[in-house]
Design a protein around this motif. Structure first.
Motif, mmCIF file in Angstrom:
data_model
loop_
_atom_site.group_PDB
_atom_site.id
_atom_site.type_symbol
_atom_site.label_atom_id
_atom_site.label_comp_id
_atom_site.label_asym_id
_atom_site.label_seq_id
_atom_site.Cartn_x
_atom_site.Cartn_y
_atom_site.Cartn_z
ATOM 1 N N ASN A 129 70.900 -12.510 -17.919
ATOM 2 C CA ASN A 129 72.162 -12.419 -17.174
ATOM 3 C C ASN A 129 73.358 -12.412 -18.125
ATOM 4 O O ASN A 129 74.344 -11.689 -17.904
ATOM 5 C CB ASN A 129 72.286 -13.588 -16.196
ATOM 6 C CG ASN A 129 71.446 -13.397 -14.945
ATOM 7 O OD1 ASN A 129 71.112 -12.270 -14.582
ATOM 8 N ND2 ASN A 129 71.103 -14.479 -14.291
ATOM 9 N N ALA A 130 73.273 -13.218 -19.192
ATOM 10 C CA ALA A 130 74.356 -13.273 -20.170
ATOM 11 C C ALA A 130 74.546 -11.911 -20.842
ATOM 12 O O ALA A 130 75.674 -11.439 -21.030
ATOM 13 C CB ALA A 130 74.061 -14.342 -21.226
ATOM 14 N N SER A 131 73.433 -11.262 -21.186
ATOM 15 C CA SER A 131 73.514 -9.945 -21.818
ATOM 16 C C SER A 131 74.135 -8.918 -20.880
ATOM 17 O O SER A 131 74.951 -8.080 -21.293
ATOM 18 C CB SER A 131 72.116 -9.476 -22.238
ATOM 19 O OG SER A 131 71.560 -10.352 -23.199
ATOM 20 N N LEU A 132 73.772 -8.989 -19.601
ATOM 21 C CA LEU A 132 74.333 -8.057 -18.619
ATOM 22 C C LEU A 132 75.824 -8.303 -18.408
ATOM 23 O O LEU A 132 76.606 -7.361 -18.249
ATOM 24 C CB LEU A 132 73.591 -8.179 -17.287
ATOM 25 C CG LEU A 132 72.224 -7.501 -17.221
ATOM 26 C CD1 LEU A 132 71.481 -7.938 -15.968
ATOM 27 C CD2 LEU A 132 72.370 -5.993 -17.232
ATOM 28 N N MET A 133 76.228 -9.581 -18.392
ATOM 29 C CA MET A 133 77.644 -9.887 -18.257
ATOM 30 C C MET A 133 78.437 -9.329 -19.437
ATOM 31 O O MET A 133 79.533 -8.788 -19.274
ATOM 32 C CB MET A 133 77.851 -11.404 -18.137
ATOM 33 C CG MET A 133 77.465 -11.971 -16.777
ATOM 34 S SD MET A 133 77.966 -13.700 -16.561
ATOM 35 C CE MET A 133 76.715 -14.545 -17.522
ATOM 36 N N LEU A 134 77.874 -9.452 -20.639
ATOM 37 C CA LEU A 134 78.540 -8.894 -21.824
ATOM 38 C C LEU A 134 78.623 -7.378 -21.748
ATOM 39 O O LEU A 134 79.616 -6.775 -22.184
ATOM 40 C CB LEU A 134 77.790 -9.324 -23.086
ATOM 41 C CG LEU A 134 77.957 -10.797 -23.489
ATOM 42 C CD1 LEU A 134 77.073 -11.127 -24.681
ATOM 43 C CD2 LEU A 134 79.416 -11.099 -23.817
ATOM 44 N N LEU A 135 77.572 -6.739 -21.191
ATOM 45 C CA LEU A 135 77.605 -5.290 -20.992
ATOM 46 C C LEU A 135 78.779 -4.901 -20.100
ATOM 47 O O LEU A 135 79.504 -3.934 -20.378
ATOM 48 C CB LEU A 135 76.292 -4.804 -20.375
ATOM 49 C CG LEU A 135 76.265 -3.334 -19.913
ATOM 50 C CD1 LEU A 135 76.451 -2.400 -21.102
ATOM 51 C CD2 LEU A 135 74.962 -3.028 -19.174
#
Length: 351
Positions: A129-135
């Motif tokens: 989820n953190a990676s997607l938020m950064l995306l």
């Protein structure tokens, strides 16, 4: 709240807003009554989704809650796009992202932390989820960084490319998280089981309520848009504040109730799925969809956000990642999220 009481309040608020819309000329009363109706309809959506989650599991239930909860936001935004109120649309997208990450998640963590000293959830899911938020943050920052070097036509085309890429990434994430890696990202990898309560309705009834409530939210949302400009002008509120906080809070009412209820039942994973999943859905699906939908109204909307909006989203994502990275929460972390939300809200009010 008992189902019969909720039914009564929903019917009363819908009738009240109908009367205000058709038989009064007060934009203030129309705005208040439609907002009230949307909030209680969203509460009904939350209860119905909770029942569906009982049959389908926390992750799917959280996803459905985020989807139906964001339906109100999407419908409101479509009517705003039709009216050409792009600044308010972008502000509402910003408000929904930061509202879910800071207010909804903060209240859920705080409420759950008061009842349970520490709550645990899947850290692997939190990492993805953190990676997607950064995306999502990266996809919004890049157009802003190159805006000065692009013409209006080029920016519109670039916005469509960015929007299309985000939509594809979101659907690939659904395949990854719910099909190919479903076991690794399961609801309860740590074995935290609570005694399940009996659902309020059967699965078919709950799905029917979801659909019917969404239809009524669509109607109320159109009425809300008709009154919101006059109210904002009368109160001296900027489009940024109205979109980012007023529209976003009304549109996120379903997530507020359902996420807090799940946290209070020690289902913090489900609460995280609702709050964070809703933000991801807004950033990677709803916002990009609005870029394509704007083409049907003959007024292309770009994906260029203001610096204030980008800073707010970036700060919200940063603190949310910091809170969720260890797979555990406590009530103080909820306070931290709420304080950041208060600071951003105050800044937006004075802009």
């Amino acid at each position: 709240m008992k189902p019969k009481l909720l039914y009564t309040i929903v019917i009363f608020t819908v009738l009240f807003s109908t009367y205000a819309h058709f038989f009064t000329s007060s934009s203030g009363l129309q705005f208040f009554s439609t907002s009230l109706a949307i909030i209680f309809l969203a509460g009904l959506l939350g209860k119905a989704t909770e029942t569906v989650a009982h049959f389908a599991g926390e992750r799917l239930g959280g996803f459905l809650n985020a989807t139906f909860g964001n339906a109100a936001e999407l419908i409101i935004a479509i009517f705003l796009v039709r009216e050409g109120l792009f600044d308010m649309v972008k502000a509402s997208i910003t408000g929904s992202i930061i509202g879910n990450l800071l207010l909804v998640l903060g209240l859920s963590i705080f409420a759950g932390g008061l009842k349970f000293k520490q709550q645990k959830f899947n850290p692997l899911l939190a990492g993805h989820n953190a990676s997607l938020m950064l995306l999502g943050v990266i996809a919004l920052f890049i157009p802003a960084a190159f805006a000065r070097d692009l013409s209006k036509n080029h920016m519109d085309t670039f916005s469509l490319v960015v929007a299309g890429a985000l939509i594809v990434a979101y659907f690939l994430w659904l395949i990854f998280s719910m099909i190919t890696h479903k076991t690794e990202l399961s609801d309860d990898p740590l074995g935290n089981h609570e005694q399940e309560e009996e659902p309020l309705w059967g699965k078919g009834t709950a799905i029917l309520i979801l659909v019917v409530a969404t239809v009524f939210v669509a109607i109320q949302s159109e009425w809300l848009v008709h009154s919101i400009q006059e109210v904002a002008l009368a109160l001296g509120w900027s489009e940024l504040f109205v979109g980012a906080f007023v529209v976003a809070i009304v549109g996120n009412a379903a997530e507020h109730s359902a996420a807090v209820f799940m946290a209070l039942k020690n289902k913090i994973g489900g609460a995280m799925e609702i709050a964070v999943g809703s933000s991801l859905q807004i950033a990677l699906l709803v916002g990009p969809l609005l870029v394509f939908i704007s083409l049907f109204f003959g007024q292309p909307m770009d994906i260029l956000f203001t610096m204030e909006e980008l800073v707010a989203i970036g700060v919200a994502v940063f603190i949310a990642i910091s809170i969720s990275r260890d797979g555990m929460t406590n009530w103080f972390e909820g306070i931290l999220l709420f304080v950041v939300y208060l600071l951003i809200g105050t800044a937006f009010y004075f802009v």
